[in-house]
Design a protein around this motif. Sequence first.
Motif, PDB file in Angstrom:
ATOM      1  N   LYS A 124      -4.338   5.700 -16.680  1.00 58.92           N
ATOM      2  CA  LYS A 124      -4.897   4.942 -15.571  1.00 58.92           C
ATOM      3  C   LYS A 124      -3.881   3.924 -15.080  1.00 58.92           C
ATOM      4  O   LYS A 124      -3.139   3.331 -15.869  1.00 58.92           O
ATOM      5  CB  LYS A 124      -6.176   4.248 -16.008  1.00 58.92           C
ATOM      6  CG  LYS A 124      -7.295   5.253 -16.130  1.00 58.92           C
ATOM      7  CD  LYS A 124      -8.516   4.659 -16.803  1.00 58.92           C
ATOM      8  CE  LYS A 124      -9.507   5.775 -17.070  1.00 58.92           C
ATOM      9  NZ  LYS A 124     -10.589   5.352 -17.954  1.00 58.92           N
ATOM     10  N   LEU A 125      -3.877   3.741 -13.779  1.00 61.76           N
ATOM     11  CA  LEU A 125      -2.861   2.885 -13.187  1.00 61.76           C
ATOM     12  C   LEU A 125      -3.017   1.455 -13.640  1.00 61.76           C
ATOM     13  O   LEU A 125      -2.077   0.799 -14.028  1.00 61.76           O
ATOM     14  CB  LEU A 125      -2.944   2.941 -11.677  1.00 61.76           C
ATOM     15  CG  LEU A 125      -2.432   4.205 -11.027  1.00 61.76           C
ATOM     16  CD1 LEU A 125      -2.226   3.963  -9.562  1.00 61.76           C
ATOM     17  CD2 LEU A 125      -1.139   4.650 -11.653  1.00 61.76           C
ATOM     18  N   VAL A 126      -4.210   0.989 -13.549  1.00 56.02           N
ATOM     19  CA  VAL A 126      -4.426  -0.411 -13.885  1.00 56.02           C
ATOM     20  C   VAL A 126      -5.255  -0.456 -15.147  1.00 56.02           C
ATOM     21  O   VAL A 126      -6.271   0.207 -15.245  1.00 56.02           O
ATOM     22  CB  VAL A 126      -5.191  -1.114 -12.759  1.00 56.02           C
ATOM     23  CG1 VAL A 126      -5.418  -2.567 -13.103  1.00 56.02           C
ATOM     24  CG2 VAL A 126      -4.451  -0.952 -11.463  1.00 56.02           C
ATOM     25  N   GLN A 184      -8.707   6.028  -8.272  1.00 52.93           N
ATOM     26  CA  GLN A 184      -7.667   5.168  -7.700  1.00 52.93           C
ATOM     27  C   GLN A 184      -6.701   5.923  -6.799  1.00 52.93           C
ATOM     28  O   GLN A 184      -6.389   5.485  -5.698  1.00 52.93           O
ATOM     29  CB  GLN A 184      -6.897   4.525  -8.845  1.00 52.93           C
ATOM     30  CG  GLN A 184      -5.991   3.431  -8.375  1.00 52.93           C
ATOM     31  CD  GLN A 184      -5.457   2.654  -9.556  1.00 52.93           C
ATOM     32  OE1 GLN A 184      -5.371   3.168 -10.656  1.00 52.93           O
ATOM     33  NE2 GLN A 184      -5.118   1.420  -9.321  1.00 52.93           N
ATOM     34  N   PHE A 185      -6.262   7.065  -7.262  1.00 53.77           N
ATOM     35  CA  PHE A 185      -5.284   7.811  -6.465  1.00 53.77           C
ATOM     36  C   PHE A 185      -5.854   8.193  -5.120  1.00 53.77           C
ATOM     37  O   PHE A 185      -5.218   8.027  -4.082  1.00 53.77           O
ATOM     38  CB  PHE A 185      -4.826   9.051  -7.224  1.00 53.77           C
ATOM     39  CG  PHE A 185      -3.614   8.779  -8.026  1.00 53.77           C
ATOM     40  CD1 PHE A 185      -2.397   8.573  -7.394  1.00 53.77           C
ATOM     41  CD2 PHE A 185      -3.683   8.688  -9.396  1.00 53.77           C
ATOM     42  CE1 PHE A 185      -1.265   8.289  -8.126  1.00 53.77           C
ATOM     43  CE2 PHE A 185      -2.560   8.399 -10.138  1.00 53.77           C
ATOM     44  CZ  PHE A 185      -1.352   8.202  -9.507  1.00 53.77           C
ATOM     45  N   ILE A 236      -6.141   5.146  -2.929  1.00 53.63           N
ATOM     46  CA  ILE A 236      -4.835   4.653  -2.465  1.00 53.63           C
ATOM     47  C   ILE A 236      -4.285   5.569  -1.382  1.00 53.63           C
ATOM     48  O   ILE A 236      -3.767   5.118  -0.363  1.00 53.63           O
ATOM     49  CB  ILE A 236      -3.861   4.537  -3.659  1.00 53.63           C
ATOM     50  CG1 ILE A 236      -4.198   3.309  -4.483  1.00 53.63           C
ATOM     51  CG2 ILE A 236      -2.425   4.420  -3.163  1.00 53.63           C
ATOM     52  CD1 ILE A 236      -3.347   3.127  -5.718  1.00 53.63           C
ATOM     53  N   GLN A 237      -4.420   6.867  -1.604  1.00 51.62           N
ATOM     54  CA  GLN A 237      -3.906   7.785  -0.593  1.00 51.62           C
ATOM     55  C   GLN A 237      -4.661   7.627   0.722  1.00 51.62           C
ATOM     56  O   GLN A 237      -4.091   7.737   1.797  1.00 51.62           O
ATOM     57  CB  GLN A 237      -4.009   9.244  -1.066  1.00 51.62           C
ATOM     58  CG  GLN A 237      -3.168   9.563  -2.301  1.00 51.62           C
ATOM     59  CD  GLN A 237      -1.714   9.125  -2.175  1.00 51.62           C
ATOM     60  OE1 GLN A 237      -1.108   9.281  -1.125  1.00 51.62           O
ATOM     61  NE2 GLN A 237      -1.167   8.544  -3.230  1.00 51.62           N
ATOM     62  N   LEU A 261       2.318   1.659  -3.405  1.00 48.45           N
ATOM     63  CA  LEU A 261       1.293   2.141  -4.331  1.00 48.45           C
ATOM     64  C   LEU A 261       1.064   3.626  -4.136  1.00 48.45           C
ATOM     65  O   LEU A 261       0.860   4.368  -5.093  1.00 48.45           O
ATOM     66  CB  LEU A 261      -0.016   1.386  -4.085  1.00 48.45           C
ATOM     67  CG  LEU A 261      -0.129   0.017  -4.721  1.00 48.45           C
ATOM     68  CD1 LEU A 261      -1.427  -0.647  -4.306  1.00 48.45           C
ATOM     69  CD2 LEU A 261      -0.083   0.146  -6.233  1.00 48.45           C
ATOM     70  N   LYS A 262       1.131   4.058  -2.894  1.00 52.12           N
ATOM     71  CA  LYS A 262       0.885   5.470  -2.618  1.00 52.12           C
ATOM     72  C   LYS A 262       1.912   6.346  -3.315  1.00 52.12           C
ATOM     73  O   LYS A 262       1.649   7.498  -3.613  1.00 52.12           O
ATOM     74  CB  LYS A 262       0.977   5.729  -1.109  1.00 52.12           C
ATOM     75  CG  LYS A 262      -0.315   5.464  -0.359  1.00 52.12           C
ATOM     76  CD  LYS A 262      -0.146   5.836   1.098  1.00 52.12           C
ATOM     77  CE  LYS A 262      -1.359   5.387   1.893  1.00 52.12           C
ATOM     78  NZ  LYS A 262      -1.188   5.631   3.325  1.00 52.12           N
ATOM     79  N   LYS A 263       3.077   5.796  -3.520  1.00 50.22           N
ATOM     80  CA  LYS A 263       4.155   6.633  -4.062  1.00 50.22           C
ATOM     81  C   LYS A 263       4.271   6.549  -5.572  1.00 50.22           C
ATOM     82  O   LYS A 263       5.090   7.237  -6.164  1.00 50.22           O
ATOM     83  CB  LYS A 263       5.482   6.232  -3.413  1.00 50.22           C
ATOM     84  CG  LYS A 263       5.517   6.685  -1.970  1.00 50.22           C
ATOM     85  CD  LYS A 263       6.824   6.351  -1.307  1.00 50.22           C
ATOM     86  CE  LYS A 263       6.763   6.684   0.164  1.00 50.22           C
ATOM     87  NZ  LYS A 263       7.079   5.545   1.020  1.00 50.22           N
ATOM     88  N   VAL A 264       3.462   5.681  -6.182  1.00 48.28           N
ATOM     89  CA  VAL A 264       3.540   5.564  -7.642  1.00 48.28           C
ATOM     90  C   VAL A 264       2.875   6.781  -8.268  1.00 48.28           C
ATOM     91  O   VAL A 264       1.717   7.077  -7.984  1.00 48.28           O
ATOM     92  CB  VAL A 264       2.836   4.282  -8.112  1.00 48.28           C
ATOM     93  CG1 VAL A 264       2.885   4.185  -9.628  1.00 48.28           C
ATOM     94  CG2 VAL A 264       3.486   3.069  -7.496  1.00 48.28           C
ATOM     95  N   THR A 265       3.618   7.490  -9.074  1.00 49.05           N
ATOM     96  CA  THR A 265       3.026   8.661  -9.723  1.00 49.05           C
ATOM     97  C   THR A 265       2.382   8.250 -11.034  1.00 49.05           C
ATOM     98  O   THR A 265       2.615   7.145 -11.541  1.00 49.05           O
ATOM     99  CB  THR A 265       4.107   9.714 -10.016  1.00 49.05           C
ATOM    100  OG1 THR A 265       5.055   9.139 -10.922  1.00 49.05           O
ATOM    101  CG2 THR A 265       4.826  10.133  -8.757  1.00 49.05           C
ATOM    102  N   LEU A 266       1.578   9.151 -11.567  1.00 53.62           N
ATOM    103  CA  LEU A 266       0.880   8.863 -12.825  1.00 53.62           C
ATOM    104  C   LEU A 266       1.874   8.561 -13.934  1.00 53.62           C
ATOM    105  O   LEU A 266       1.680   7.649 -14.730  1.00 53.62           O
ATOM    106  CB  LEU A 266       0.022  10.061 -13.218  1.00 53.62           C
ATOM    107  CG  LEU A 266      -1.379  10.092 -12.640  1.00 53.62           C
ATOM    108  CD1 LEU A 266      -2.079  11.364 -13.046  1.00 53.62           C
ATOM    109  CD2 LEU A 266      -2.175   8.885 -13.135  1.00 53.62           C
ATOM    110  N   LEU A 320       0.840  -1.195   0.000  1.00 53.67           N
ATOM    111  CA  LEU A 320       0.000   0.000   0.000  1.00 53.67           C
ATOM    112  C   LEU A 320       0.874   1.244   0.000  1.00 53.67           C
ATOM    113  O   LEU A 320       0.608   2.216  -0.711  1.00 53.67           O
ATOM    114  CB  LEU A 320      -0.908  -0.023   1.223  1.00 53.67           C
ATOM    115  CG  LEU A 320      -2.040   1.003   1.207  1.00 53.67           C
ATOM    116  CD1 LEU A 320      -2.996   0.733   0.079  1.00 53.67           C
ATOM    117  CD2 LEU A 320      -2.757   1.023   2.530  1.00 53.67           C
ATOM    118  N   ASN A 321       1.922   1.195   0.791  1.00 56.93           N
ATOM    119  CA  ASN A 321       2.832   2.346   0.831  1.00 56.93           C
ATOM    120  C   ASN A 321       3.496   2.573  -0.515  1.00 56.93           C
ATOM    121  O   ASN A 321       3.652   3.707  -0.953  1.00 56.93           O
ATOM    122  CB  ASN A 321       3.917   2.127   1.890  1.00 56.93           C
ATOM    123  CG  ASN A 321       3.350   2.208   3.278  1.00 56.93           C
ATOM    124  OD1 ASN A 321       2.285   2.796   3.474  1.00 56.93           O
ATOM    125  ND2 ASN A 321       4.043   1.629   4.240  1.00 56.93           N
TER     126      ASN A 321
END
Lengths: 884, 447
Positions: free
Chosen positions: A765-767, B343-344, B347-348, A655-660, A652-653
């Motif tokens: 989109k991420l996924v 999603q963002f 996730i945040q 994922l939080k840091k993945v930018t667009l 989760l952490n």
Amino acid sequence: MNAQQAAPQPRQDDAAAQAAYAQAYWQHQAAEQQQQQQWYAAGGGQQQWQQAGGGAAAQQQQWPQQPPPAADTATHVAADPGAAAYSAAYGQAYGGYGQWQQQQTQQQYASYGAHATYPGAAPQQWGWQQQAQPQQQAQHGTWQHQPQQPSGYDYRQQAAAWSGAAPAPPPTGAPPPPQPPQYPAGSGYAAAPTHSLPTDTGNTSQQQQYAGSYTSASSYTSVPPPASLTSSSHVPGGGGRRPFSIRPQVPKPKPPESSSPLVAAFNQAAAKIGSSSTAPAYTRVQVGTASQQQQTAAAPVGPQQWPPALKAYVERAFKGCDLRQRPKLQEVLKHLIGHAQASGELWTRDWGAMPLPDLSQSAADAAAVLAEVAAISGPATAPGAAVPAHTTRAWPSPTVGSAAVSQQYAQQYAPQQRKQQAQQQAQQQRRLDTNYGQKGRKRSYRDSDESSRSESEEEHWSRAERQRRQQRAGRFGDAQNDSGKSSAAWKAEERRRQLLAILEEGDDADVDWDALAIKGSCQELEKSYFRLTSAPDPATVRPEPVLRRALERLISMLREKKAPYFYALDQFKGMRQDCTVQHIRNDLTVQVYEAHGRAALEYGDWAEFNQCQSQLRVLYNEGVPGSRCEYLAYRLLYQSVHAKHGELLQLLNTLKKVTLQEAAEPQVAHALAVRAALAAADYARFFRLYSAAPGLSRAVMDIVVPTLRFDALRVFTKAFLPTLPVSFLAALLGFVAPAPHSSSNAHAASPASAGDAAQAAGAGKLVSVGDAASSIQGEGLVAAAAGDATAAEADGSAILPGCIKARFEGEHVAKVDFVQGCQDCLDFVLECGATVLNADTAEAALCDCKASAGQLTMPVAKERVPHEDSLLSVENFLKQAVTS
Amino acid sequence: MERFVREFHDAVVSEDGARLRHLVWLLCPGAQQAAAQARQANPTWNPALFASRLPAGWAEFLTLHCACLAAVQQGAHVEAYDKLVAALQHFLKVFREAPGAWVVGPMYSLVHNLSSVAQAADQELRLAGQRPDKLGDCGDQLRKCFAVSLQAPGKVCTWPVVAVPHGLTHMVLRAACTGARQPLQGTNMVQHTATSCLGAGHREKKLAALDIVNASIKIYFRLNTLRLCKNLMRTVESRQFAAFDSFPMSQRVTYQFYSGRLAVFDENYEQARQSLGFALAHCHKQAKKNKALVLKYLVPVQLVLGRLPALPAAHCLQQYDPIVAAMRNGDVKVFDDAMSTQQFLFIQEGTYLLLEKLRHAVYRRLLRKVHAVHAVLEPEKRTQVPLAQFQAALAIQGVVMSLDEVECVTANLIFKRYVKAYISHDRKIIVLAKKEPFPPLHMIVDV
């Protein structure tokens, strides 16, 4: 500091420059100004003398100006010149000695040198001489008229003589009128000689006064005199010009290499010991013969000097030695000192802490043992930092005359009082220091404290403390230093001193650790990893340019399949270590870690991979450029496959840091899709993504494949009734590569959905949500990867650095052959313990769901053979054990 | 300044915890004003001069505290933090030695001062390009405070002096959970009331602990070091800890909020629902923001448990609207879109992985609709739904799937007991149970 900047390269013809250099060197040590004045006087005088003596001899100049081994505090020691220069000068001086020697026409000098070997004993000798022959006066007279009489007398020359190394031109009892030495213009020390020389005469007369009480030699011991005496007793008046020599009572074994300076030194030491143990054991020897003997013994000895601590050690050894074992002891010490000299540790080794040689062993063995001990304890004595007190320098000064010193000395000069004496002497030294008031904050408070007892205790404590600090600093001492790399040893020493100085200041916050990082000098491209147990030796550490070449070499070796993984592992770890110890944190470091991470991934070395990727994360966060997205993808995959085992929060952490932007990168997008597939337990999609994995992603995905297949089997046997075709499972679980004749229509993606996918990707989109999207993406990647691979294998350009192959196939690669794939799947299902109907033909086999549902077990993972060596396989071992 | 110090002195001497709490508060207007004035009048102002009349320990504390205030006013937060930590050491000494419970009040203030100044200091460090480590250090300091307050002498009060009705139910719950305690009885009650009256002062000092725990957990959430929370929560639930109901309600709500959030990470949804439910129910009714915050985490948990909320617009929870709608209608496409567009955000907020689990529920809803339609079309074969129909329904929504994948999804639904059925691979149908093929969600989730 200044001494180092003005690297001591003495020029023969430039005495003035020498003096200036010496001045500059000492200017910051204002505390010892007075003492230095004397010293300079001596140095300057000697230069003159040497100029008279000849060109080769002039090289000796350097020696008096060598900083004495016992500078007072650790902060000063950094000023010592580098070892290289040191040893170079050493050689010069040594070489020049022969010439110089020839010019010593008076052989009596030699005998004098022997005579004065023990400056501390000078009063006694003087005393004896008072009783003794009248001839001496005559000789005395002749000496006064030596043409090469130095105008100022160098105490260090005396020290050299003491060790039997150099016959020094003796000063006379009534000093000759000093020739005014030439000092550089503007010298602050111009008055020095006039200052010092009268003092000497004063001392002389005082010594003569006291001499009467010293007539009994019984108080004479072989204990080294306090430093104040060693260095201060010029014995200027000496009067002991009577050519007699103190010989040991025992028949002295003739050392075969009587020409060696070492041997001469031993002889001297032995002579003293002999005399001390059987005092009053001097024998009168005919002037001529005695001086002859001395001359032969001392002949090759250059004006080199021995560390006082070494002298003390040698004496200690001789004193504790049985007379009969003396020859052996000599052998041992010769070995030992030869070794120390060879490795350049003569001055740095802590002779005070050296154990005495064990004479029950053979000479060479004992010496080897001692050398090892010395190597382990490290070159502990940064000159002056923790030299035992009795070797510290204490100069005579106008305020505390050497007469007073000698009196004190006479009173206390008994062996059992040695320690006390050392303390007193240290105390005295301190008084000297404080008298000039420049010892700084740390010591000034002791001015007021006149109680000698508490002072001596305090001194004792501070000495112990200093030694303790020394030891603490010394625990980083490098054991690899004894390979004769004296410059390396010296640099390590230097660094340690810097560190000590910083720690002394006590301000941790401002320590610039990077400044203390070592600079490697090794030029080898190939270096094996060795887990450091001590501070690294710069001589074995590669600097950045060499590391770059080494990395290139290793990567190309991997690419050309010349290097097996375990070789690469070793090399990579060595490079990582070199980067670490030199505080290199730039693109090179990233490249090393990335390449090693890939190699580890390719091989399946998870421990190393994790080390690399966690380091890389830190480096990337520091802003060092690299294949950030590739490793982000690996990280995401790794955490996804371990999500059920405690990595969920970390995932989760991450994922939080993945930018667009990062999410739009193909490899990261793939990793995110894999994560989604795993979370949704979408087996079909996972295995499609598996076949389309870019880079080394497949290696990470491999971890989860067996579990995932087992889970799938469990789910399907529960959900399906009555039977489940193995062929269907094989297609779904990635045993069979998707092919037209497969029963599924997995790849019937419509143009519309492809458009959707493109749209989704465009929107960042991420996924990629729909399966269609990922399948399209996957297909594209597969095609691209396959195309790349074929092209790349040819020229090797597309192989990622650190990898052996251009395309990582993965452990669980799908079979193109349908039957073969079905067979694999059947094997797997059977391994899981399922009941299978029609097990003869893989394509037609059916899994009996109801029967299988409750009895499935996870198949045991096949053991990877360690180190790719079948001999190390457990199975192999057991088989052998059973057969034998 | 004079006045502030006098006030402080009076509060200390009269052991007025509430007043002291206010005075020690970082943003206390009186203290701020006093510090500002004193600094204006004399830049080299030394608060120590004023502190001489105070009892031992407090003088040093006040000196450092004023220095901290001055540093905060100057914007030097790192320095302020260091001063505050130094002040805290003196305070802890006083706290340990003080006999009465009145020291708990200032402890509350200090704990909050500490974490807010630490955050500001970290911000400052980050701007200066240095490593922000003050918040981590703050966690350590809080651990120290926690130990001190936990070790306050005196008999542990196991049961509350006054039990409010909800407190009672909570206690019963806890008793049931731990299993070690006897059910609440009248005699016990009396006995514990009696013991808790003895040595009340020291015992009450333990009441500072929960607030410290809350502050710590908050920091751990910020630092992403959630594993450290486990130990704290274990202590809170242990017998050594003062009874949960003896703490102020505000602290209990905060604690329950965090424990609910942590339960989500352990996939313990029922526990999460209870804790977050407690927090929502007992949150101060004016605290709209806090309620919204609780709901933000409670709604996904309730969704996973199959309870669809009627979301009032007041709580700004529009992000869940499409998801709730998708769950109602079984619309996979809407769900996927909502998930990917937000999603963002999710996730945040840390709810993404939780919401992802709702996909199965959406599939199930769709399958249920397909089943209903099929039942109308073919009443005699109503339990045998062709997989092709499910595939077509997905395609209508815009989700293209192969039949294999549909089988895969359905198999997962069956395995997870969302649907009572089996799949016949040969005939490509899903055979649903005759009786209750779609059991209620909250019955099936905890698998």
